[in-house]
Design an enzyme around this catalytic site. Structure first.
Site: not given
Ligand code: G6P
Length: 828
Positions: A545-546
């Site tokens: 995600g990040r």
């Molecule tokens: O993209 P999504 O599945 O909605 O997740 C959104 C976010 O969720 C959590 O916070 C994870 O730790 C993040 O790394 C991610 O970016």
């Protein structure tokens, strides 16, 4: 350009001089060629064949020459030499009546005599008498103008290879860092000298670095400990210089590395991590730790007065300058970091990442965000499949879709063009795109392309955020992009339902198909939500995600706002750093005098370790870069805030930085007091040449201000302690030549890789986030409790005293809130 075009171009390059080819030669169709055209085609065909034949013949001839030339030269010189030496004593033999070149030719007699003579001279000159004769002889020679010069030069060379090491011979081969870190030069240690300074004594070596074979060179005085001593004899060193580097061995070890097995030179198995031992148990870690304690004794003020050191700590790559001279580091520190990197198998881990191995072992996934910005023709495999074509299929789809929206051929349910985009997402599905969007807003080209359009982000679930986002917007002209890797994240889904309701309410449920699109890896849930799968843009589980801003997560909303061509530049910038990061091999950088680009790569990876930081501030002087701080916060802190090694072993040292920052000079009026006089917080300053140069602040942190200086300024005595600045606070400066899409891509990739390298060195898994998962499950528990209490009146249970009290109080005071809100539409 297609592969076919490239092939054709390659062929043309090989066969026919470019000037002879009409510009449109490649495009001409058979039907367009006239009679004249066909005859000219035939002619150029014959010419081409003749050129191929001529080129083949000339190549073979040259090959023959290349093989025969050295043989002929060797024979010629050897024969000439034997002849010359044979002839040297010919007058003597003539006198004795022996004609060595005549009828009774005794070939080699003169040669043998000469060798014997040289040998006898050697014995004689080693004696006291011989030495005295030589001294007197030299005295005469040195008085003769031209002759003295020839004699001294020849003598130096012969002394260099003299077996008598008490003379001024080359004593040892040395490799020194010259002219800067990452570049090395061969030289010879000729002597040592003790340098006495107020700070103490230091032993220096005189290193002679030949610049023109052996005759001309430079002398460097270098601290003994900074010299690398390869396992080469002086003779081998001379051979390397004379052969122009051609006789350099393929693998070279230094004398202190004799015990290191060859396998350590990064010949590693591709499937298995070499060692699961903790990095803190290795010698390089201990060495670095001890060294860091040591270096703290030298104030940055003193380190910064060493211009050569500073020069070597300033590196540049592709328009970005990295100045790490204000780190508490010396050349020796960098050396120790290299050793640490080796011990951590850094190169191996990077290699495994780029190779698509499942290095995110706790989630059994590859880590391939670098594939998201790879050129179309790149090959990056995951499970044996090249993922790059899939990446480009999605990019092409985004390009086509965004162009249609931008040029008005994709319109909303009422036929109006969609000029406003709301991107719903949180965490990695929000912060990266927000950073890039904010930074692009000041790029003149990008802002021109964005004219008349608006991009907003909706992340939080506070109803006020929704209200703010849709204020002044009409669903008729709005496109909603739901961005969620999992398509299950509570906040995102709630916001998505809210905006779906907003669109349906105004335009009817069928309008959703025209006004809502999605970005996700979970296309099944996208469809279930009611978004047409044709309007979904995929990415893959090998993108964390990040690390997803270069996937459709960032590319779609940004292309809608700025056009795909701008976003492509951003991808190219990131790719430039990726290639730099992965290309040159470790050995090459160490042993083959790689240029500054190589150094940058490693320094950039290492910088974060130099200060052994626990906390870091990112200070950009550009408001447009302001959103980089929250983005790096997630990339760094979610990646490296870990307590166990990748093998699950608890770590006896702390990992992860605490990252924070502020754009512009906002920080000055907020937390700079603390970084000047409170805790030591290493800072990254990110500046842009065409904007402000942040150097004054870095210097203030490094130099500080002493009580003596204040006294000279007549500061009142009682204020001196308050106005004194200890300085010695490390910082790093990243200077970009400009802030455009390409540079923003580079900056993003630099930080992504730096975080990865930190994790690789600490030996942790930087690509999972079980801590976040814990937060999510706790939140679910709370949500269930609130719902049960509101709908069934159940008491708050299963929490500790504090949480139970707070939840009960909250329930009492929010009795008008619905049990489990389906949407957050503002209650107007
Ligand atoms: O993209 P999504 O599945 O909605 O997740 C959104 C976010 O969720 C959590 O916070 C994870 O730790 C993040 O790394 C991610 O970016």
């Amino acid at each position: 350009m297609t592969t076919r075009d490239m092939e054709i171009e390659g062929d043309l390059e090989l066969l026919i001089p470019v000037a002879e080819i009409p510009q449109n030669a490649k495009c001409r169709t058979p039907s367009s060629s006239s009679t004249v055209g066909s005859s000219s085609h035939r002619l150029s065909g014959l010419e081409a064949i003749s050129k191929v034949v001529r080129s083949w013949a000339s190549k073979k001839f040259m090959t023959g020459c290349v093989i025969l030339l050295p043989i002929a030269v060797t024979f010629y010189i050897t024969w000439g030499f034997v002849h010359f030496v044979d002839g040297f004593f010919s007058p003597v033999y003539d006198h004795l009546g022996i004609n060595i070149f005549g009828k009774y030719n005794i070939a080699g007699l003169g040669f043998a005599t000469s060798i014997t003579f040289i040998f006898l001279v050697g014995i004689f000159m080693s004696s006291w008498l011989g030495a005295s004769v030589l001294t007197i002889g030299e005295w005469f020679i040195k008085k003769m103008p031209l002759v003295s010069y020839i004699y001294s030069s020849s003598k130096q060379i012969s002394a260099a290879i003299s077996p008598d090491q008490t003379t001024n011979a080359f004593k040892e081969v040395a490799i020194i860092r010259h002219p800067r870190i990452g570049e090395y030069a061969f030289g010879f240690i000729t002597s040592t000298v003790i340098l006495q300074r107020s700070m103490g004594e230091e032993e220096l070596c005189c290193v002679y670095v030949p610049t023109n074979h052996l005759y001309v060179g430079d002398i460097f005085l270098i601290s003994t400990k900074d010299i690398l001593r390869p396992n080469l004899s002086v003779r081998e060193g001379i051979e390397i210089i004379i052969s122009g580097g051609m006789s350099v061995p393929q693998i070279m070890t230094t004398k202190d590395a004799q015990t290191i097995p060859a396998a350590r030179l990064f010949k590693y198995p591709s499937s298995k991590m070499a060692s699961s031992a903790l990095i803190c148990d290795t010698q390089p870690w201990k060495n670095l730790k001890a060294h860091v304690e040591d270096i703290k004794k030298t104030h940055l003020r003193d380190l910064l007065s060493d211009t050569e050191r500073c020069n070597s700590m300033m590196v540049e790559f592709d328009g970005i300058v990295l100045d790490y001279s204000r780190q508490q580091a010396t050349v020796d520190t960098v050396d120790k970091l290299y050793n640490l990197a080796e011990a951590a198998h850094l190169q191996e881990k990077i290699h495994r990442m780029f190779n698509g191995e499942r290095i995110n072992s706790t989630e059994n996934r590859s880590v391939l965000h670098v594939a998201l910005r790879a050129p179309r023709n790149a090959v990056i495999n995951s499970d044996g499949k090249n993922v790059v074509p899939d990446v480009w299929n999605v990019l092409d789809k985004i390009k086509e879709f965004s162009e249609r929206v931008r040029n008005g051929s994709w319109v909303g349910a009422t036929g109006k063009p969609l000029t406003n985009v709301i991107a719903i997402g949180i965490g990695g599905s929000f912060l990266g795109p927000l950073f890039v969007h904010t930074a692009l807003q000041t790029d003149p080209e990008a802002s021109r392309f964005a004219k008349g359009r608006q991009l907003q982000f909706l992340a939080n679930v506070d109803p006020i955020d929704v209200a703010k986002n849709i204020a002044g917007l009409s669903p008729e002209t709005t496109l909603v992009v739901v961005v969620s890797k999992t398509f299950t994240t509570a906040e995102t889904m709630l916001n998505a339902r809210t905006l779906r309701a907003w669109i349906s309410k105004e335009l009817g449920p069928s309008a959703v198909a025209k006004h809502m699109v999605a970005v996700s890896t979970n296309l099944t849930l996208v469809e279930k939500f009611g978004i047409d799968p044709n309007n979904a843009f995929a990415f893959w589980d090998w993108v964390g995600g990040r690390y997803s801003v270069c996937s459709a997560v960032g590319v779609l909303p940004l292309s809608l706002q700025y056009g795909f061509s701008i976003v492509e530049k951003f991808l190219k910038g990131a790719s430039s750093i990726d290639q730099h990061f992965s290309s040159a091999s470790f050995e090459k950088i160490f042993l083959e005098n790689q240029a500054a680009s190589g150094t940058f790569r490693f320094v950039e990876r290492m910088e974060c370790f130099i200060s052994w930081i626990s906390c870091k501030s990112h200070l950009t002087l550009l408001p447009s870069l302001g959103e980089i701080c929250p983005h790096i916060q997630q990339v760094s802190m979610e990646s490296n805030g870990k307590g166990v090694s990748i093998d699950g072993v608890p770590l006896p040292f702390e990992t992860g930085e605490i990252d924070f920052g502020e754009p512009g000079t906002n920080g000055q009026h907020s937390f700079y007091q603390l970084i000047h006089q409170g805790r030591v917080i290493p800072c990254d300053f990110i500046g842009v040449v065409k904007s402000q140069q942040p150097v004054y602040l870095e210097d203030a942190l490094a130099y500080g201000k002493t009580a003596e200086q204040l006294q000279k300024e007549n500061v009142q005595q009682h204020l001196i302690p308050h106005k004194t600045f200890s300085g010695n606070r490390p910082s790093l400066c990243i200077l970009l030549s400009s802030l455009d899409a390409y540079r923003i891509g580079q900056l993003l990739a630099i930080y992504e890789h730096r975080v990865a390298v930190q994790g690789f060195i600490w030996g942790i898994n930087s690509f999972d986030q079980w801590g976040v998962e814990l937060g999510k499950s706790l939140a679910t528990q709370v949500r269930k409790q609130l719902n049960a209490s509101r709908t069934k009146g159940e008491p708050v249970e299963g929490f500790n005293f504090s949480t139970t009290t707070m939840l009960t109080r909250y329930l009492e005071e929010s009795s008008d809130v619905p049990a489990d809100p389906q949407t957050l539409l503002p209650r107007i």
